[in-house]
Design a protein around this motif. Sequence first.
Motif, PDB file in Angstrom:
ATOM      1  N   UNK A 182      46.045  63.255  26.673  1.00 49.15           N
ATOM      2  CA  UNK A 182      47.152  62.718  27.457  1.00 49.15           C
ATOM      3  C   UNK A 182      47.442  63.524  28.719  1.00 49.15           C
ATOM      4  N   UNK A 183      46.751  64.649  28.905  1.00 49.16           N
ATOM      5  CA  UNK A 183      46.877  65.369  30.170  1.00 49.16           C
ATOM      6  C   UNK A 183      46.335  64.529  31.327  1.00 49.16           C
ATOM      7  N   UNK A 184      45.484  63.558  30.998  1.00 49.29           N
ATOM      8  CA  UNK A 184      44.917  62.663  31.993  1.00 49.29           C
ATOM      9  C   UNK A 184      45.776  61.400  32.057  1.00 49.29           C
ATOM     10  N   UNK A 185      46.379  61.147  33.199  1.00 47.99           N
ATOM     11  CA  UNK A 185      47.198  59.943  33.401  1.00 47.99           C
ATOM     12  C   UNK A 185      46.261  58.801  33.771  1.00 47.99           C
ATOM     13  N   UNK A 186      45.796  58.097  32.748  1.00 50.53           N
ATOM     14  CA  UNK A 186      44.776  57.074  32.965  1.00 50.53           C
ATOM     15  C   UNK A 186      45.278  55.947  33.855  1.00 50.53           C
ATOM     16  N   UNK A 187      46.530  55.571  33.704  1.00 45.63           N
ATOM     17  CA  UNK A 187      47.070  54.479  34.522  1.00 45.63           C
ATOM     18  C   UNK A 187      47.072  54.867  35.997  1.00 45.63           C
ATOM     19  N   UNK A 188      47.588  56.041  36.310  1.00 45.52           N
ATOM     20  CA  UNK A 188      47.643  56.487  37.704  1.00 45.52           C
ATOM     21  C   UNK A 188      46.242  56.617  38.293  1.00 45.52           C
ATOM     22  N   UNK A 189      45.306  57.120  37.511  1.00 42.88           N
ATOM     23  CA  UNK A 189      43.945  57.299  38.011  1.00 42.88           C
ATOM     24  C   UNK A 189      43.234  55.969  38.209  1.00 42.88           C
ATOM     25  N   UNK A 190      43.471  55.003  37.319  1.00 39.41           N
ATOM     26  CA  UNK A 190      42.887  53.673  37.503  1.00 39.41           C
ATOM     27  C   UNK A 190      43.465  53.006  38.749  1.00 39.41           C
ATOM     28  N   UNK A 191      44.733  53.198  38.988  1.00 34.69           N
ATOM     29  CA  UNK A 191      45.348  52.619  40.187  1.00 34.69           C
ATOM     30  C   UNK A 191      44.748  53.245  41.448  1.00 34.69           C
ATOM     31  N   UNK A 192      44.545  54.568  41.428  1.00 27.49           N
ATOM     32  CA  UNK A 192      43.906  55.236  42.560  1.00 27.49           C
ATOM     33  C   UNK A 192      42.475  54.741  42.733  1.00 27.49           C
ATOM     34  N   UNK A 193      41.765  54.606  41.633  1.00 20.25           N
ATOM     35  CA  UNK A 193      40.385  54.103  41.674  1.00 20.25           C
ATOM     36  C   UNK A 193      40.342  52.705  42.296  1.00 20.25           C
ATOM     37  N   UNK A 194      41.299  51.872  41.937  1.00 22.88           N
ATOM     38  CA  UNK A 194      41.348  50.516  42.501  1.00 22.88           C
ATOM     39  C   UNK A 194      41.562  50.560  44.012  1.00 22.88           C
ATOM     40  N   UNK A 195      42.419  51.439  44.470  1.00 20.61           N
ATOM     41  CA  UNK A 195      42.638  51.580  45.915  1.00 20.61           C
ATOM     42  C   UNK A 195      41.341  51.973  46.630  1.00 20.61           C
ATOM     43  N   UNK A 196      40.608  52.914  46.042  1.00 20.33           N
ATOM     44  CA  UNK A 196      39.372  53.382  46.659  1.00 20.33           C
ATOM     45  C   UNK A 196      38.296  52.295  46.657  1.00 20.33           C
ATOM     46  N   UNK A 197      38.220  51.538  45.563  1.00 18.44           N
ATOM     47  CA  UNK A 197      37.259  50.436  45.501  1.00 18.44           C
ATOM     48  C   UNK A 197      37.598  49.377  46.548  1.00 18.44           C
ATOM     49  N   UNK A 198      38.881  49.068  46.683  1.00 16.49           N
ATOM     50  CA  UNK A 198      39.289  48.062  47.660  1.00 16.49           C
ATOM     51  C   UNK A 198      39.001  48.548  49.082  1.00 16.49           C
ATOM     52  N   UNK A 199      39.244  49.823  49.327  1.00 15.83           N
ATOM     53  CA  UNK A 199      38.956  50.386  50.654  1.00 15.83           C
ATOM     54  C   UNK A 199      37.458  50.306  50.953  1.00 15.83           C
ATOM     55  N   UNK A 200      36.642  50.600  49.947  1.00 14.04           N
ATOM     56  CA  UNK A 200      35.197  50.500  50.123  1.00 14.04           C
ATOM     57  C   UNK A 200      34.782  49.056  50.393  1.00 14.04           C
ATOM     58  N   UNK A 201      35.424  48.111  49.711  1.00 19.05           N
ATOM     59  CA  UNK A 201      35.124  46.694  49.938  1.00 19.05           C
ATOM     60  C   UNK A 201      35.451  46.295  51.375  1.00 19.05           C
ATOM     61  N   UNK A 202      36.586  46.756  51.881  1.00 22.55           N
ATOM     62  CA  UNK A 202      36.969  46.436  53.259  1.00 22.55           C
ATOM     63  C   UNK A 202      35.964  47.006  54.252  1.00 22.55           C
ATOM     64  N   UNK A 203      35.486  48.216  53.999  1.00 25.04           N
ATOM     65  CA  UNK A 203      34.508  48.822  54.901  1.00 25.04           C
ATOM     66  C   UNK A 203      33.173  48.067  54.873  1.00 25.04           C
ATOM     67  N   UNK A 204      32.747  47.695  53.673  1.00 26.92           N
ATOM     68  CA  UNK A 204      31.489  46.938  53.566  1.00 26.92           C
ATOM     69  C   UNK A 204      31.618  45.573  54.248  1.00 26.92           C
ATOM     70  N   UNK A 205      32.791  44.953  54.103  1.00 27.21           N
ATOM     71  CA  UNK A 205      33.012  43.665  54.751  1.00 27.21           C
ATOM     72  C   UNK A 205      32.958  43.793  56.259  1.00 27.21           C
ATOM     73  N   UNK A 206      33.604  44.846  56.809  1.00 27.93           N
ATOM     74  CA  UNK A 206      33.577  45.068  58.252  1.00 27.93           C
ATOM     75  C   UNK A 206      32.166  45.327  58.745  1.00 27.93           C
ATOM     76  N   UNK A 207      31.390  46.057  57.927  1.00 22.86           N
ATOM     77  CA  UNK A 207      30.001  46.343  58.296  1.00 22.86           C
ATOM     78  C   UNK A 207      29.177  45.052  58.328  1.00 22.86           C
ATOM     79  N   UNK A 208      29.443  44.162  57.383  1.00 22.40           N
ATOM     80  CA  UNK A 208      28.709  42.891  57.354  1.00 22.40           C
ATOM     81  C   UNK A 208      29.023  42.025  58.562  1.00 22.40           C
ATOM     82  N   UNK A 209      30.273  42.115  59.049  1.00 26.47           N
ATOM     83  CA  UNK A 209      30.683  41.314  60.201  1.00 26.47           C
ATOM     84  C   UNK A 209      30.120  41.861  61.505  1.00 26.47           C
ATOM     85  N   UNK A 210      29.856  43.171  61.531  1.00 20.80           N
ATOM     86  CA  UNK A 210      29.419  43.813  62.798  1.00 20.80           C
ATOM     87  C   UNK A 210      28.026  43.340  63.220  1.00 20.80           C
TER      88      UNK A 210
END
Length: 210
Positions: A182-210
């Motif tokens: 329980x020292x690992x806050x799984x909910x908070x880390x999953x939420x952070x992971x989701x933000x990073x995945x979404x950011x990566x998706x936005x970058x890949x999308x911009x790269x595809x449009x370029x």
Amino acid sequence: MTKPQPARKKRANGVESRQRILDAAAEIAGERGYEGTSIAAVSTKCGLPASSIYWHFKDKDDLIAAVIERSFETWLAAVELPGEETGTPLERVVAMAGSVAKSLIAAPDFLRLGLMLALERRPAEPRGRTVFLQVRDIARAKIAEMARTLVPDLDEQSVHTLTTYAVAGGDGLFVQREINGEDVDLVALFELHAELVYEAAARLSARNKA
């Protein structure tokens, strides 16, 4: 006049017994792994005779596969993207990630046992491993479809990369919690992971449009 009550009671008792067996098997397998789980140990844990276990399940492998399937169904219900009215695409992804983490905390058996089996190599592959890989494909397909829906400019290679990254990151965070508890806050880390995945998706999308 028919008397359905005894039949209904028998069915109810059968369902209850099956759940007791699955609960016991999940607890034992979580502590001892696949090899350390036995029908005798499950029988002792749940208080039902081995014959009752064999009535519901063909063998230990069939029982472990059922544990994985039950836990996966609970987890998969959380992998639902909230509606557009709930916020921006990023907010929706983060909310879903939090729900997924909570479901893993509540029902970790499919991922815990599945990862154990997936990392092992045996001459005869256990049915539990096969089931885990099959349900994992279902989860990957669901995540990939979300990526296509939220970021429609992604090409299929980008979708595949993002899905692999999202699943692998989730595995790693889950393992970290298994190690450190329980020292690992799984909910908070999953939420952070989701933000990073979404950011990566936005970058890949911009790269595809370029």
